[in-house]
Write a protein that holds these residues in place. Structure first.
Motif, PDB file in Angstrom:
ATOM      1  N   PRO A 273      -2.478   5.138 -35.732  1.00 21.70           N
ATOM      2  CA  PRO A 273      -3.790   4.800 -35.163  1.00 21.70           C
ATOM      3  C   PRO A 273      -4.424   6.004 -34.472  1.00 21.70           C
ATOM      4  CG  PRO A 273      -2.060   4.004 -33.737  1.00 21.70           C
ATOM      5  CD  PRO A 273      -1.373   4.548 -34.952  1.00 21.70           C
ATOM      6  N   GLY A 274      -5.721   5.951 -34.269  1.00 17.63           N
ATOM      7  CA  GLY A 274      -6.434   7.046 -33.620  1.00 17.63           C
ATOM      8  C   GLY A 274      -6.098   7.142 -32.136  1.00 17.63           C
ATOM      9  N   PRO A 275      -6.392   8.265 -31.506  1.00 15.26           N
ATOM     10  CA  PRO A 275      -6.093   8.452 -30.080  1.00 15.26           C
ATOM     11  C   PRO A 275      -6.897   7.499 -29.204  1.00 15.26           C
ATOM     12  CG  PRO A 275      -7.523  10.213 -30.876  1.00 15.26           C
ATOM     13  CD  PRO A 275      -7.109   9.427 -32.083  1.00 15.26           C
ATOM     14  N   GLN A 276      -6.285   7.025 -28.150  1.00 17.34           N
ATOM     15  CA  GLN A 276      -6.948   6.106 -27.231  1.00 17.34           C
ATOM     16  C   GLN A 276      -7.645   6.899 -26.122  1.00 17.34           C
ATOM     17  OE1 GLN A 276      -7.006   2.687 -27.937  1.00 17.34           O
ATOM     18  NE2 GLN A 276      -6.135   3.542 -29.815  1.00 17.34           N
ATOM     19  N   VAL A 277      -8.730   7.548 -26.482  1.00 13.00           N
ATOM     20  CA  VAL A 277      -9.500   8.316 -25.502  1.00 13.00           C
ATOM     21  C   VAL A 277     -10.982   8.008 -25.676  1.00 13.00           C
ATOM     22  CG1 VAL A 277      -7.859  10.237 -25.374  1.00 13.00           C
ATOM     23  CG2 VAL A 277      -9.738  10.333 -27.034  1.00 13.00           C
ATOM     24  N   ASN A 278     -11.724   8.176 -24.597  1.00 14.55           N
ATOM     25  CA  ASN A 278     -13.179   8.078 -24.659  1.00 14.55           C
ATOM     26  C   ASN A 278     -13.692   9.385 -25.250  1.00 14.55           C
ATOM     27  OD1 ASN A 278     -15.959   8.624 -23.675  1.00 14.55           O
ATOM     28  ND2 ASN A 278     -15.736   6.633 -22.667  1.00 14.55           N
ATOM     29  N   LYS A 279     -14.343   9.305 -26.408  1.00 13.96           N
ATOM     30  CA  LYS A 279     -14.758  10.520 -27.129  1.00 13.96           C
ATOM     31  C   LYS A 279     -15.662  11.412 -26.283  1.00 13.96           C
ATOM     32  CE  LYS A 279     -14.470   8.591 -31.832  1.00 13.96           C
ATOM     33  NZ  LYS A 279     -14.118   7.206 -31.489  1.00 13.96           N
ATOM     34  N   LYS A 280     -16.640  10.802 -25.612  1.00 15.93           N
ATOM     35  CA  LYS A 280     -17.581  11.594 -24.817  1.00 15.93           C
ATOM     36  C   LYS A 280     -16.911  12.202 -23.594  1.00 15.93           C
ATOM     37  CE  LYS A 280     -21.823   9.294 -26.307  1.00 15.93           C
ATOM     38  NZ  LYS A 280     -23.077   8.620 -25.878  1.00 15.93           N
ATOM     39  N   GLU A 281     -16.025  11.443 -22.977  1.00 18.69           N
ATOM     40  CA  GLU A 281     -15.299  11.945 -21.810  1.00 18.69           C
ATOM     41  C   GLU A 281     -14.409  13.128 -22.205  1.00 18.69           C
ATOM     42  OE1 GLU A 281     -13.765  11.668 -17.717  1.00 18.69           O
ATOM     43  OE2 GLU A 281     -15.585  11.042 -18.729  1.00 18.69           O
ATOM     44  N   TRP A 282     -13.707  12.971 -23.315  1.00 20.27           N
ATOM     45  CA  TRP A 282     -12.818  14.023 -23.813  1.00 20.27           C
ATOM     46  C   TRP A 282     -13.592  15.283 -24.168  1.00 20.27           C
ATOM     47  CZ3 TRP A 282      -8.024  15.741 -24.251  1.00 20.27           C
ATOM     48  CH2 TRP A 282      -7.660  16.593 -25.302  1.00 20.27           C
ATOM     49  N   ASP A 283     -14.704  15.106 -24.865  1.00 15.06           N
ATOM     50  CA  ASP A 283     -15.498  16.256 -25.271  1.00 15.06           C
ATOM     51  C   ASP A 283     -16.107  16.959 -24.060  1.00 15.06           C
ATOM     52  OD1 ASP A 283     -16.798  17.853 -27.463  1.00 15.06           O
ATOM     53  OD2 ASP A 283     -18.616  17.082 -26.533  1.00 15.06           O
ATOM     54  N   GLY A 284     -16.596  16.175 -23.105  1.00 14.55           N
ATOM     55  CA  GLY A 284     -17.156  16.776 -21.892  1.00 14.55           C
ATOM     56  C   GLY A 284     -16.119  17.559 -21.105  1.00 14.55           C
ATOM     57  N   PHE A 285     -14.922  17.020 -21.021  1.00 11.47           N
ATOM     58  CA  PHE A 285     -13.813  17.680 -20.333  1.00 11.47           C
ATOM     59  C   PHE A 285     -13.461  19.005 -20.996  1.00 11.47           C
ATOM     60  CE2 PHE A 285      -9.048  18.008 -20.516  1.00 11.47           C
ATOM     61  CZ  PHE A 285      -8.844  18.479 -19.225  1.00 11.47           C
ATOM     62  N   LEU A 286     -13.352  19.006 -22.329  1.00 20.00           N
ATOM     63  CA  LEU A 286     -12.999  20.243 -23.033  1.00 20.00           C
ATOM     64  C   LEU A 286     -14.092  21.299 -22.910  1.00 20.00           C
ATOM     65  CD1 LEU A 286     -11.272  19.105 -26.359  1.00 20.00           C
ATOM     66  CD2 LEU A 286     -10.214  19.913 -24.247  1.00 20.00           C
TER      67      LEU A 286
END
Length: 352
Positions: A212-225
């Protein structure tokens, strides 16, 4: 010359290659990223490495005149080809009309970035390099699962996709892509394998979405990176001390606290407001240029005011708790990034 015959000079042969190259009467435009794969051995190798089954529906992006399309039709059940250029669409239809493959080829004319993609098992693509990043993430976020994508990229972009912590080309693109997929380099392709030849070499990369795909908020993850890779070789401590970063994070923090307070006081009445705030921008432009973030400027100023100093201390405490203050993004693994993001979120600090 006086008193003799005038010698006619032969026109010098031009060393400049024409901007348009031809195959079967069709001109290819470099400016549009049209580079047709002409090496049959290379075409065979790509099809073999794709691991196509006889029951597979294959999505081909940028089929051109159909050199690769024919091999894909031989290997799979059906080929859905997405092509922007109407001339290429007509050539594909002409080439396969009246052959046993005609009823197994579906051609969609349009911009692949704006086209709703159908269900497929495998994607094979020789794409214009300028759409590499948006196409990669369009595929990774495709609503229906697929087994893998085998894509021809500009070599440097490909090496960024597969780069590991500590590699010179390791960047936000590397971390982001590898969160959602297993990425492997298949083969290097010299520029002379194309007509017309591009200016740089290429590489074929295999992308297998994680299931299954990662259990992360895409926008939160991208903003963090985006914050972590402002300067990938600077310490995280110095990055998170920047006024612009602290200001953005503090604004998000105060917004969240206000929403939580409203929820406590008003119950469901504030719930709709909180839904709208979830997509707040960090104030950093989105772009497809995944070049070296070390080219970006940093502000070295300290935050001003009592509240900012207090919030800055809160941010620094998160970094210290995880032992990240002196670490650099260029050396961090995916798991370390996920852990640090969880520490920030645990403290109520968010990146969207």
């Amino acid at each position: 010359m006086a008193g003799g015959k005038m010698r006619k000079e032969k026109p010098k042969a031009s060393n400049r290659a024409p901007s348009n190259h031809y195959q079967g009467g069709i001109s290819f435009h470099k400016s549009k990223g049209q580079h047709i794969l002409k090496n049959p051995l290379l075409v065979d190798s790509i099809v073999q490495k794709a691991g196509i089954k006889s029951t597979d529906v294959i999505l081909e992006i940028g089929p051109g005149t159909g050199n690769l399309t024919k091999k894909l039709l031989e290997a799979g059940k059906e080929v859905i080809a997405v092509e922007l250029d109407s001339r290429m669409v007509l050539e594909l239809q002409r080439r396969f009309q009246g052959t046993p493959y005609s009823n197994r080829l579906k051609v969609i004319q349009g911009d692949v970035l704006k086209t709703e993609l159908p269900r497929f098992d495998i994607c094979v693509a020789n794409i214009p390099y300028q759409i590499s990043s948006p196409l990669t993430f369009k595929l990774l976020f495709h609503p229906t699962s697929f087994r893998c994508a085998v894509i021809m990229y500009q070599r440097e972009f490909a090496m960024r996709l597969v780069a590991q912590p500590g590699d010179n080309l390791y960047c936000r693109l590397s971390v982001n892509t590898q969160l959602y997929a297993r990425v492997s380099h298949l083969l290097k392709v010299g520029k002379n394998n194309f007509r017309p030849p591009p200016k740089v070499d290429s590489s074929v990369v295999r992308i297998e979405p994680r299931r299954p795909g990662p259990q992360v908020n895409k926008k939160e993850w991208d903003g963090f990176l985006r914050v972590c890779f402002i300067r990938k070789n600077k310490t995280l401590g110095s990055i998170f001390k920047q006024k612009s970063v602290l200001s953005m994070l503090e604004k998000n923090y105060k917004t969240l606290q206000a929403v939580l307070a409203s929820l406590q006081n008003n119950g469901d009445a504030a719930l709709n407001t909180s839904m709208d705030l979830g997509d707040q921008s960090m104030g950093m432009e989105d772009d497809d240029n995944e070049m070296d973030d070390d080219d970006m400027e940093m502000d070295d100023g300290e935050g001003d005011g009592g509240e900012t100093s207090e919030f800055k201390e809160k941010v620094m405490n998160v970094l210290k708790e995880g032992g990240f203050e002196e670490k650099r993004s260029s050396k961090l693994s995916q798991q370390e990034f996920l852990y640090l993001l969880s520490l920030f979120n645990k403290s109520g600090i968010h990146f969207t």
